[in-house]
Motif scaffolding. Structure first.
Motif, PDB file in Angstrom:
ATOM      1  N   ILE A   1       0.884  -1.135  -0.160  1.00 21.05           N
ATOM      2  CA  ILE A   1       0.008  -0.174   0.013  1.00 21.05           C
ATOM      3  C   ILE A   1       0.904   1.313   0.078  1.00 21.05           C
ATOM      4  O   ILE A   1       0.663   2.107  -0.630  1.00 21.05           O
ATOM      5  N   PHE A   2       1.887   1.073   0.770  1.00 20.94           N
ATOM      6  CA  PHE A   2       3.068   2.508   0.959  1.00 20.94           C
ATOM      7  C   PHE A   2       3.468   2.839  -0.554  1.00 20.94           C
ATOM      8  O   PHE A   2       3.674   3.658  -1.091  1.00 20.94           O
ATOM      9  N   VAL A   3       3.932   1.632  -1.193  1.00 21.85           N
ATOM     10  CA  VAL A   3       4.643   1.946  -2.494  1.00 21.85           C
ATOM     11  C   VAL A   3       3.552   2.312  -3.616  1.00 21.85           C
ATOM     12  O   VAL A   3       3.850   3.181  -4.312  1.00 21.85           O
ATOM     13  N   VAL A   4       2.380   1.872  -3.639  1.00 22.57           N
ATOM     14  CA  VAL A   4       1.534   2.179  -4.546  1.00 22.57           C
ATOM     15  C   VAL A   4       0.829   3.455  -4.271  1.00 22.57           C
ATOM     16  O   VAL A   4       0.871   4.249  -5.195  1.00 22.57           O
TER      17      VAL A   4
ATOM     18  N   VAL B   1      13.966   4.066   0.090  1.00 20.20           N
ATOM     19  CA  VAL B   1      14.786   4.066   1.002  1.00 20.20           C
ATOM     20  C   VAL B   1      14.196   3.418   2.233  1.00 20.20           C
ATOM     21  O   VAL B   1      14.315   2.719   3.183  1.00 20.20           O
ATOM     22  N   VAL B   2      12.752   3.491   2.257  1.00 22.61           N
ATOM     23  CA  VAL B   2      11.737   3.320   3.342  1.00 22.61           C
ATOM     24  C   VAL B   2      11.073   1.744   2.984  1.00 22.61           C
ATOM     25  O   VAL B   2      11.017   0.933   3.741  1.00 22.61           O
ATOM     26  N   ALA B   3      10.809   1.860   1.712  1.00 26.93           N
ATOM     27  CA  ALA B   3      10.059   0.452   1.448  1.00 26.93           C
ATOM     28  C   ALA B   3      10.883  -0.624   1.164  1.00 26.93           C
ATOM     29  O   ALA B   3      10.381  -1.649   1.569  1.00 26.93           O
ATOM     30  N   ILE B   4      12.154  -0.464   0.725  1.00 20.85           N
ATOM     31  CA  ILE B   4      12.955  -1.881   0.621  1.00 20.85           C
ATOM     32  C   ILE B   4      13.231  -2.567   1.747  1.00 20.85           C
ATOM     33  O   ILE B   4      13.225  -3.630   2.049  1.00 20.85           O
ATOM     34  N   PRO B   5      13.549  -2.080   2.961  1.00 23.59           N
ATOM     35  CA  PRO B   5      13.875  -2.523   4.141  1.00 23.59           C
ATOM     36  C   PRO B   5      12.599  -2.995   4.776  1.00 23.59           C
ATOM     37  O   PRO B   5      12.722  -4.075   5.186  1.00 23.59           O
ATOM     38  N   ILE B   6      11.667  -2.333   4.659  1.00 25.50           N
ATOM     39  CA  ILE B   6      10.204  -3.031   5.082  1.00 25.50           C
ATOM     40  C   ILE B   6       9.909  -4.232   4.310  1.00 25.50           C
ATOM     41  O   ILE B   6       9.442  -5.322   4.885  1.00 25.50           O
ATOM     42  N   GLY B   7      10.091  -4.095   2.970  1.00 28.38           N
ATOM     43  CA  GLY B   7       9.855  -5.148   1.990  1.00 28.38           C
ATOM     44  C   GLY B   7      10.858  -6.369   2.529  1.00 28.38           C
ATOM     45  O   GLY B   7      10.362  -7.471   2.372  1.00 28.38           O
ATOM     46  N   LEU B   8      12.084  -6.256   2.463  1.00 26.00           N
ATOM     47  CA  LEU B   8      12.871  -7.219   3.110  1.00 26.00           C
ATOM     48  C   LEU B   8      12.466  -7.854   4.432  1.00 26.00           C
ATOM     49  O   LEU B   8      12.693  -9.240   4.576  1.00 26.00           O
ATOM     50  N   PHE B   9      12.111  -7.079   5.210  1.00 33.60           N
ATOM     51  CA  PHE B   9      11.548  -7.595   6.502  1.00 33.60           C
ATOM     52  C   PHE B   9      10.317  -8.332   6.638  1.00 33.60           C
ATOM     53  O   PHE B   9      10.217  -9.228   7.399  1.00 33.60           O
ATOM     54  N   SER B  10       9.368  -8.093   5.511  1.00 36.66           N
ATOM     55  CA  SER B  10       8.154  -8.721   5.476  1.00 36.66           C
ATOM     56  C   SER B  10       8.072  -9.972   4.788  1.00 36.66           C
ATOM     57  O   SER B  10       7.137 -10.656   4.901  1.00 36.66           O
ATOM     58  N   SER B  11       9.430 -10.392   4.446  1.00 35.59           N
ATOM     59  CA  SER B  11       9.647 -11.600   3.784  1.00 35.59           C
ATOM     60  C   SER B  11       8.649 -12.135   2.672  1.00 35.59           C
ATOM     61  O   SER B  11       7.884 -13.126   2.665  1.00 35.59           O
ATOM     62  N   PRO B  12       8.638 -11.273   1.536  1.00 41.04           N
ATOM     63  CA  PRO B  12       7.751 -11.447   0.473  1.00 41.04           C
ATOM     64  C   PRO B  12       8.123 -12.791  -0.230  1.00 41.04           C
ATOM     65  O   PRO B  12       7.184 -13.559  -0.729  1.00 41.04           O
ATOM     66  N   PHE B  13       9.251 -13.289  -0.249  1.00 41.63           N
ATOM     67  CA  PHE B  13       9.784 -14.581  -0.942  1.00 41.63           C
ATOM     68  C   PHE B  13       9.018 -15.809  -0.214  1.00 41.63           C
ATOM     69  O   PHE B  13       8.389 -16.635  -0.689  1.00 41.63           O
TER      70      PHE B  13
ATOM     71  N   GLN C   1      14.482  12.626  -5.655  1.00 40.12           N
ATOM     72  CA  GLN C   1      14.737  12.554  -4.208  1.00 40.12           C
ATOM     73  C   GLN C   1      13.290  12.027  -3.717  1.00 40.12           C
ATOM     74  O   GLN C   1      13.656  10.978  -2.678  1.00 40.12           O
ATOM     75  N   LEU C   2      12.170  12.143  -4.274  1.00 41.40           N
ATOM     76  CA  LEU C   2      11.055  11.313  -3.546  1.00 41.40           C
ATOM     77  C   LEU C   2      11.056   9.817  -3.975  1.00 41.40           C
ATOM     78  O   LEU C   2      10.739   9.216  -2.925  1.00 41.40           O
ATOM     79  N   TYR C   3      11.469   9.468  -5.055  1.00 43.27           N
ATOM     80  CA  TYR C   3      11.635   8.186  -5.388  1.00 43.27           C
ATOM     81  C   TYR C   3      12.587   7.477  -4.620  1.00 43.27           C
ATOM     82  O   TYR C   3      12.357   6.338  -4.176  1.00 43.27           O
ATOM     83  N   THR C   4      13.716   8.213  -4.456  1.00 46.15           N
ATOM     84  CA  THR C   4      14.612   7.503  -3.531  1.00 46.15           C
ATOM     85  C   THR C   4      14.295   7.547  -2.072  1.00 46.15           C
ATOM     86  O   THR C   4      14.645   6.382  -1.364  1.00 46.15           O
ATOM     87  N   GLY C   5      13.776   8.510  -1.663  1.00 41.59           N
ATOM     88  CA  GLY C   5      12.814   8.377  -0.189  1.00 41.59           C
ATOM     89  C   GLY C   5      11.940   7.184  -0.294  1.00 41.59           C
ATOM     90  O   GLY C   5      12.144   6.366   0.765  1.00 41.59           O
ATOM     91  N   LEU C   6      11.286   7.055  -1.191  1.00 43.46           N
ATOM     92  CA  LEU C   6      10.170   6.054  -1.299  1.00 43.46           C
ATOM     93  C   LEU C   6      11.016   4.640  -1.260  1.00 43.46           C
ATOM     94  O   LEU C   6      10.604   3.825  -0.303  1.00 43.46           O
TER      95      LEU C   6
END
Length: 176
Positions: free
Chosen positions: A95-98, A130-142, A123-128
């Motif tokens: 939801i955050f990325v979309v 920077v926040v979304a990738i660690p949360i995505g890795l933490f949420s174990s999508p694989f 800068q906005l894409y980079t900020g997005l």
């Protein structure tokens, strides 16, 4: 470096799934769910039985994948929803990325000005990210995707192999 090519037709030829995937890709969503079978037919416990051999199981799976294809698509969607609801971090990240991509797209390439601060779209894409990738890795999508593949495979192939063909269809393939 050369890419690794996985021959999907070799993997799907055993169950004649290639043409089923082609039909799935070419149709619209309304067409896809137009042949949804009633629940009484999908859950007909009187027709559940163990196949006698692998050939009979393969015949049942071929028939039922075509006959109940829309029902199996609904089962897959329900398992996807369940997987997202039981993994709130992944749901939040999606939801955050979309929402972030939608918001940045609404700027139409202009900079975002908040008070005296000015943020470019990069800068906005980079900020997005920077926040979304660690949360995505933490949420174990694989792990969630692997669970989804296993659960839907077990449910769909299990149902397709245990559900016997209707009587009129069982005798139509035999030579007289």
């Amino acid at each position: 470096m050369s890419r690794i090519q996985i021959p999907i037709d070799v993997l799907t030829s055993r169950l004649n799934m290639g043409e089923r995937f082609q039909n799935f890709r070419s149709g619209s969503i309304a067409n896809r769910f137009s042949n949804l079978r009633p629940l009484s037919e999908f859950f007909d416990f009187k027709r559940l039985s163990k196949p006698e051999n692998f050939a009979e199981m393969q015949s049942r799976v071929n028939y039922n994948l075509g006959h109940f294809s829309s029902n199996y698509a609904v089962v897959f969607v329900m398992l996807c929803i369940y997987a997202l609801l039981t993994n709130p971090w992944l749901l939040f990240d999606i939801i955050f990325v979309v929402a972030g991509m939608w918001f940045i797209g609404k700027l139409d390439g202009r900079d975002l000005e908040i008070g005296q601060h000015r943020f470019t779209t990069s800068q906005l894409y980079t900020g997005l990210y920077v926040v979304a990738i660690p949360i995505g890795l933490f949420s174990s999508p694989f792990l969630t995707v692997m669970w989804l593949i296993g659960a839907s495979g077990l449910v769909i192939i299990g149902h397709a192999s245990l559900m016997d063909k209707p009587i009129d269809e069982a005798f139509s393939g035999e030579a007289v």
